[in-house]
Design an enzyme around this catalytic site. Sequence first.
Site, mmCIF file in Angstrom:
data_model
loop_
_atom_site.group_PDB
_atom_site.id
_atom_site.type_symbol
_atom_site.label_atom_id
_atom_site.label_comp_id
_atom_site.label_asym_id
_atom_site.label_seq_id
_atom_site.Cartn_x
_atom_site.Cartn_y
_atom_site.Cartn_z
ATOM 1 N N HIS A 132 0.844 -1.194 0.000
ATOM 2 C CA HIS A 132 0.000 0.000 0.000
ATOM 3 C C HIS A 132 0.876 1.239 0.000
ATOM 4 O O HIS A 132 1.948 1.235 0.604
ATOM 5 C CB HIS A 132 -0.926 0.012 1.228
ATOM 6 C CG HIS A 132 -2.049 0.981 1.093
ATOM 7 N ND1 HIS A 132 -1.940 2.290 1.500
ATOM 8 C CD2 HIS A 132 -3.278 0.841 0.561
ATOM 9 C CE1 HIS A 132 -3.080 2.915 1.233
ATOM 10 N NE2 HIS A 132 -3.904 2.062 0.655
ATOM 11 N N GLU A 135 -7.851 -4.988 -0.326
ATOM 12 C CA GLU A 135 -8.427 -5.723 -1.446
ATOM 13 C C GLU A 135 -8.369 -7.241 -1.260
ATOM 14 O O GLU A 135 -9.185 -7.967 -1.804
ATOM 15 C CB GLU A 135 -7.709 -5.369 -2.752
ATOM 16 C CG GLU A 135 -7.534 -3.892 -3.011
ATOM 17 C CD GLU A 135 -8.810 -3.214 -3.450
ATOM 18 O OE1 GLU A 135 -9.907 -3.724 -3.127
ATOM 19 O OE2 GLU A 135 -8.717 -2.175 -4.098
HETATM 20 C C1 COA Z 1 -0.706 -0.437 -4.056
HETATM 21 C C2 COA Z 1 0.642 -0.188 -4.696
HETATM 22 C C3 COA Z 1 0.466 0.371 -6.115
HETATM 23 C C4 COA Z 1 1.418 0.847 -3.841
HETATM 24 O O1 COA Z 1 2.669 0.912 -4.387
HETATM 25 P P1 COA Z 1 3.702 2.094 -4.178
HETATM 26 O O2 COA Z 1 3.436 2.917 -2.994
HETATM 27 O O3 COA Z 1 3.798 2.829 -5.463
HETATM 28 O O4 COA Z 1 4.959 1.240 -3.812
HETATM 29 P P2 COA Z 1 6.199 1.068 -4.709
HETATM 30 O O5 COA Z 1 5.799 0.824 -6.113
HETATM 31 O O6 COA Z 1 7.063 2.259 -4.433
HETATM 32 O O7 COA Z 1 6.822 -0.249 -4.120
HETATM 33 C C5 COA Z 1 7.878 -0.301 -3.190
HETATM 34 C C6 COA Z 1 8.560 -1.637 -3.339
HETATM 35 O O8 COA Z 1 7.673 -2.664 -2.915
HETATM 36 C C7 COA Z 1 7.396 -3.544 -3.993
HETATM 37 N N1 COA Z 1 5.978 -3.864 -3.981
HETATM 38 C C8 COA Z 1 4.945 -3.061 -3.645
HETATM 39 N N2 COA Z 1 3.792 -3.729 -3.728
HETATM 40 C C9 COA Z 1 4.105 -4.967 -4.139
HETATM 41 C C10 COA Z 1 3.329 -6.103 -4.417
HETATM 42 N N3 COA Z 1 2.004 -6.098 -4.294
HETATM 43 N N4 COA Z 1 3.963 -7.209 -4.834
HETATM 44 C C11 COA Z 1 5.298 -7.228 -4.953
HETATM 45 N N5 COA Z 1 6.084 -6.183 -4.708
HETATM 46 C C12 COA Z 1 5.484 -5.056 -4.304
HETATM 47 C C13 COA Z 1 7.753 -2.808 -5.260
HETATM 48 O O9 COA Z 1 8.122 -3.683 -6.279
HETATM 49 C C14 COA Z 1 8.921 -1.974 -4.779
HETATM 50 O O10 COA Z 1 10.047 -2.798 -4.758
HETATM 51 P P3 COA Z 1 11.459 -2.246 -5.271
HETATM 52 O O11 COA Z 1 11.884 -1.299 -4.179
HETATM 53 O O12 COA Z 1 12.294 -3.481 -5.389
HETATM 54 O O13 COA Z 1 11.224 -1.546 -6.569
HETATM 55 C C15 COA Z 1 1.459 -1.505 -4.763
HETATM 56 O O14 COA Z 1 1.686 -1.992 -3.470
HETATM 57 C C16 COA Z 1 0.796 -2.561 -5.645
HETATM 58 O O15 COA Z 1 0.981 -2.525 -6.858
HETATM 59 N N6 COA Z 1 0.037 -3.499 -5.037
HETATM 60 C C17 COA Z 1 -0.664 -4.480 -5.791
HETATM 61 C C18 COA Z 1 -1.965 -3.907 -6.331
HETATM 62 C C19 COA Z 1 -2.995 -3.734 -5.246
HETATM 63 O O16 COA Z 1 -3.163 -4.585 -4.379
HETATM 64 N N7 COA Z 1 -3.711 -2.602 -5.318
HETATM 65 C C20 COA Z 1 -4.776 -2.274 -4.365
HETATM 66 C C21 COA Z 1 -4.332 -1.174 -3.467
HETATM 67 S S1 COA Z 1 -5.499 -0.842 -2.184
#
Ligand code: COA
Length: 498
Positions: free
Chosen positions: A383, A436
């Site tokens: 998140h 989710e």
């Molecule tokens: C929700 C989300 C977009 C937030 O992401 P964010 O704040 O932009 O976090 P980042 O993209 O900066 O991720 C930080 C690190 O954690 C990892 N990470 C974050 N969520 C991850 C996930 N669900 N699975 C695997 N790795 C994940 C990223 O790859 C990144 O790793 P890195 O440092 O090696 O590049 C992300 O966690 C995600 O894509 N989750 C899956 C989709 C989801 O469940 N969405 C519903 C949200 S309520």
Amino acid sequence: MTSPAVTCAAGDSLAVAAQAMQGAETGSVVVTDDGKVVGILTERDLLRAAAAAGEPGLEIVRLWMTAWPDVLGPDERVDAAWASLTSHHYRHLPVVEGDRCIGVVSLRDLMGVARIRPAAETSGDVPAGLEGVVVAETTIGDVRGQQGFYHYRQYSAVELAETRSLEDVWSLLFRGELPDADAAASFAAEVRRRRAMPAGLSTLLPALARRGAPLDVLRTAVSLLGAELGWRPTHDIGADELADEAVGLCAVVPTILAAAYRLRQGEEPVEPHPDLGAAANYLYMLTGEEPSAPHARAIEQYMILTIDHGFNASTFTARVVTSTGADLAAAIVAAIGALSGPLHGGAPSRALDMLDAIGTPERADAYVRRALDNGERIMGFGHRVYKTDDPRSLLLRGVAEELGGPLVAFSQSVERTTVDVLAELKPGRHLYTNVEFYAGVVMHTCGIPREMFTPTFAAGRVIGWSTHVMEQASHNRLIRPAARYVGPPPPQPVSPAA
Ligand SMILES: CC(C)(COP(=O)(O)OP(=O)(O)OC[C@H]1O[C@@H](n2cnc3c(N)ncnc32)[C@H](O)[C@@H]1OP(=O)(O)O)[C@@H](O)C(=O)NCCC(=O)NCCS
């Protein structure tokens, strides 16, 4: 500080100093003699020299620099540097270790530390995705990511979901206070009265429903609704008129979604049930059967938990559109568009797809490792704000446990494995289940079809969006940020047309 400092000698010409500044894209040059600081020359000094009509190639630095400037030690605190810079109206201070210049600290460096910047300046270091950037003041609620806590108005959202009805929380958001028994009954009655679709929309809905998924249908239907009901720009109407539109909108959205789903399945829409609460009625309109009390309550709790959640992408979108003075329909259509992306609202069905693909608990470890090896994201985990357990996920896990069933036990096992593998392969990222993951499990267990997961999220979230639209409209200022241009330097000559 910026290190190493850009330096020149006191005997150099201003042209040499200016070139050094330009080459390093810095606003000052430290004047040294055998490594010791003897002065500092800034852009302001260059301007003074230019105003005096001096010849940069001939004027020497010594005549225009500030001699023997204040200096800082490398271990001084930022507030000492700040005091020194601001009390003397300096913008740059050399940093000295022993008697050697090792860098320069500028006002800009300190503003970067304090995360403040002059109002008129376009900041270069706003984080990608605007993470942590405060863009508004709100009394609707907030999310404390580090603590795993969020609230609506002054109440814990989780406590509201545990103790109150959807209509009560809706009333809290729209009217600013939790209703007493009379106010709650009259609000619930008003909402029930306004559940039916207006005639024009219900006539057009079958044609729309044949063409698109329910969330897409909702997007178009909200446009039609605004046109049919003659909603006017928020810029031109008062708070009462907007609040009245918002109650009508939020009351009818579940009806539109349930009808869109049934029509797509080749079934007739089910009229709203006059005796059921909002969540139970939604399930009833979707399935055609009165839901059991535990199912109705589980979905009600899910909808309360997801009504609002800080400045997420769809909420921010709704506020941006409202800030232009556009009508309620325009803001909500835009918010639905933002919600449709898998990184925002599209994850619960994907989380369930993943559980299907895993199949059995012992396959989870290998599945997650392979997905991470391929650079994929595990849906329902991670998140932007929560770096600890998502409180919505904790409550929904409890709701799922109470509902019971084989999917619940399986998903808990997959959760444990996934959290462990993520901690091993993505150390320090603090990745846990988000709302989710268990949302999908709960909705599935309550009989909501997978393609209705994100629409169900929208059925509750529209209340949060509408609250933000009202707040934005009540003290509006056009939201208009800036971008940093990073293309080829303009103006380039325009080649003549062939
Ligand atoms: C929700 C989300 C977009 C937030 O992401 P964010 O704040 O932009 O976090 P980042 O993209 O900066 O991720 C930080 C690190 O954690 C990892 N990470 C974050 N969520 C991850 C996930 N669900 N699975 C695997 N790795 C994940 C990223 O790859 C990144 O790793 P890195 O440092 O090696 O590049 C992300 O966690 C995600 O894509 N989750 C899956 C989709 C989801 O469940 N969405 C519903 C949200 S309520």
